[in-house]
Motif scaffolding. Structure first.
Motif, short mmCIF file in Angstrom:
data_model
loop_
_atom_site.label_atom_id
_atom_site.label_comp_id
_atom_site.label_asym_id
_atom_site.label_seq_id
_atom_site.Cartn_x
_atom_site.Cartn_y
_atom_site.Cartn_z
N ASP A 69 -23.08 9.88 -46.44
CA ASP A 69 -24.37 9.33 -46.00
C ASP A 69 -24.96 8.37 -47.03
O ASP A 69 -25.87 7.58 -46.68
CB ASP A 69 -25.36 10.47 -45.75
CG ASP A 69 -25.02 11.27 -44.50
OD1 ASP A 69 -24.19 10.79 -43.71
OD2 ASP A 69 -25.57 12.37 -44.33
N PHE A 71 -23.27 5.97 -48.45
CA PHE A 71 -22.49 4.74 -48.49
C PHE A 71 -23.20 3.52 -47.88
O PHE A 71 -23.19 2.43 -48.47
CB PHE A 71 -21.14 4.93 -47.80
CG PHE A 71 -20.25 5.98 -48.41
CD1 PHE A 71 -20.54 6.53 -49.65
CD2 PHE A 71 -19.13 6.42 -47.73
CE1 PHE A 71 -19.71 7.50 -50.22
CE2 PHE A 71 -18.29 7.39 -48.28
CZ PHE A 71 -18.59 7.93 -49.52
N PRO A 72 -23.79 3.63 -46.68
CA PRO A 72 -24.30 2.43 -46.01
C PRO A 72 -25.34 1.65 -46.82
O PRO A 72 -25.27 0.41 -46.90
CB PRO A 72 -24.91 2.98 -44.71
CG PRO A 72 -24.14 4.23 -44.44
CD PRO A 72 -23.88 4.82 -45.79
N ALA A 73 -26.27 2.34 -47.44
CA ALA A 73 -27.31 1.64 -48.21
C ALA A 73 -26.70 0.91 -49.41
O ALA A 73 -27.10 -0.21 -49.73
CB ALA A 73 -28.37 2.63 -48.68
N LEU A 75 -23.68 -0.31 -49.62
CA LEU A 75 -22.82 -1.40 -49.16
C LEU A 75 -23.60 -2.53 -48.48
O LEU A 75 -23.03 -3.61 -48.24
CB LEU A 75 -21.78 -0.86 -48.18
CG LEU A 75 -20.68 0.02 -48.78
CD1 LEU A 75 -19.99 0.82 -47.69
CD2 LEU A 75 -19.67 -0.84 -49.55
N LYS A 76 -24.84 -2.33 -48.17
CA LYS A 76 -25.62 -3.30 -47.41
C LYS A 76 -25.60 -4.68 -48.08
O LYS A 76 -25.86 -4.82 -49.26
CB LYS A 76 -27.07 -2.82 -47.27
CG LYS A 76 -27.96 -3.74 -46.44
CD LYS A 76 -29.35 -3.15 -46.29
CE LYS A 76 -30.31 -4.12 -45.61
NZ LYS A 76 -29.83 -4.51 -44.27
N ALA A 112 -16.25 2.72 -44.45
CA ALA A 112 -17.66 2.33 -44.38
C ALA A 112 -17.84 0.87 -44.78
O ALA A 112 -18.68 0.15 -44.23
CB ALA A 112 -18.50 3.23 -45.28
N ARG A 115 -17.04 -1.29 -41.82
CA ARG A 115 -18.13 -1.26 -40.86
C ARG A 115 -19.33 -2.09 -41.34
O ARG A 115 -20.06 -2.68 -40.53
CB ARG A 115 -18.57 0.18 -40.58
CG ARG A 115 -17.56 1.02 -39.84
CD ARG A 115 -18.18 2.31 -39.33
NE ARG A 115 -18.64 3.17 -40.42
CZ ARG A 115 -17.88 4.08 -41.03
NH1 ARG A 115 -16.61 4.24 -40.65
NH2 ARG A 115 -18.37 4.83 -41.99
N ALA A 116 -19.52 -2.14 -42.66
CA ALA A 116 -20.65 -2.88 -43.22
C ALA A 116 -20.39 -4.37 -43.32
O ALA A 116 -21.28 -5.13 -43.73
CB ALA A 116 -20.99 -2.32 -44.61
#
Length: 340
Positions: A69, A71-73, A75-76, A112, A115-116
């Motif tokens: 959870d 990872f996304p922030a 990788l943004k 991830a 996806r990013a």
């Protein structure tokens, strides 16, 4: 973006995420990327020692390979990922926990990244994931890998992780790099090799075992990561090594540069095995890392010598002699007050 990259295709100022920048190699990679003109974002866990983030603190974000959870922030907006982070220990009380980070966490992060919208990822593997020759000659990226080569939890985790990454590289742009044994400035922890250099410089290594390793300057390993980003082929692996040395010669070099006598006593491996077994049993009860384990002795039976020919010819990799790596490490340790 095609698998074959030319350096001028990368616009300066592109945002790069560097994992593991609180560690020895990761910090060198982050600093090299910043010096090359990239915008650098680094990751850290809440419990991480942040001394290596000097100058990069404002770019630090939270990421834990055991927590997808996070990872996304991190990788943004990143165009590239340099995934250096790993659980690197020669002995662990719980191999499953290491595998969760080094294999599951790495694969989840790379997925991830895709996806990013990350265009290219560099995955930092290790020569520990590669095969070894029977005669002690330098191995390369094509050397046959046998199960006996992967002694210990760390080697097994890095081998299995690299196989998963190679499969993933069929779906996304990933280049693999395999650093050998880095030595140089910035080893704050220090790593097991850095501790050995420190002990030898303090005169606390009176003996050695008959083994060999490949020594690379940590800044050359960092430069190799950026060369892989611009010149590497997706799905390919590149050994980022340096100079092959017998352990006795490395210790003699440290002694020479420290003004000490080189160790003369060579210890045979077989008689040490009962002591190593006992040390491991004690470690299992206390949780403290043992000085020696049966796996460490088994690893010492093979010379960890490697060729950098592929990285030199395809990437333009140009490692310096081991003497420079040791010299720079000792200068840094003295500056930090570790040597008096």
């Amino acid at each position: 973006m095609t698998a074959q990259h030319e350096e001028d295709e990368l616009a300066q100022g592109d945002l790069v995420l560097v994992t593991g920048a609180t560690g020895f190699v990761g910090a060198a990679v982050a600093k090299a990327a910043r010096a090359a003109g990239y915008r650098v974002r680094v990751t850290a866990r809440q419990s991480s020692d942040r001394r290596n983030l000097a100058g990069l603190e404002e770019q630090a974000v939270y990421l834990d390979l055991a927590e997808p959870d996070s990872f996304p922030a991190a990788l943004k907006d990143c165009r590239y990922l340099l995934h250096v982070a790993a659980d690197y220990r020669l002995w662990v009380p719980n191999e499953a926990a290491m595998r969760k980070v080094n294999i599951d966490g790495s694969i989840a992060l790379l997925r991830a990244a895709q996806r990013a919208g990350v265009e290219r990822s560099i995955y930092t593997s290790s020569v520990a994931a590669l095969g070894l020759t029977d005669d002690g000659s330098p191995a390369d990226e094509t050397t046959l890998i046998l199960p006996a080569h992967h002694v210990g939890a760390y080697k097994r985790s890095k081998y299995d992780a690299e196989q998963e990454v190679r499969r993933l590289a069929q779906e996304q742009d990933i280049v693999i790099v395999n650093p050998s044994t880095p030595i140089g400035p910035g080893d704050v922890k220090p790593t097991p090799t850095g501790q050995m250099v420190l002990d030898a410089a303090r005169g606390k290594m009176p003996a050695f075992v008959d083994t060999g390793l490949n020594v690379a300057h940590v800044d050359d390993v960092a430069a190799g990561h950026l060369l892989a980003l611009t010149q590497g082929r997706s799905g390919e692996g590149y050994i980022l090594g340096g100079e092959d040395l017998m352990l006795r010669d490395l210790l003699a070099l440290v002694a020479e540069l420290s003004g000490r006598a080189a160790p003369k006593l060579r210890l045979p491996l077989a008689p040490l095995m009962p002591l190593a077994w006992a040390m491991e049993r004690i470690a299992e009860r206390t949780g403290k890392t043992p000085l020696m384990t049966p796996d460490i002795l088994r690893m010492a039976k093979k010379k960890m010598f490697f060729s950098t020919h592929k990285a030199r010819t395809e990437l333009g990799y140009a490692p310096r002699p081991a003497r420079q790596a040791v010299e720079d490490a000792l200068i840094w340790f003295r500056k930090e007050g570790r040597l008096t």
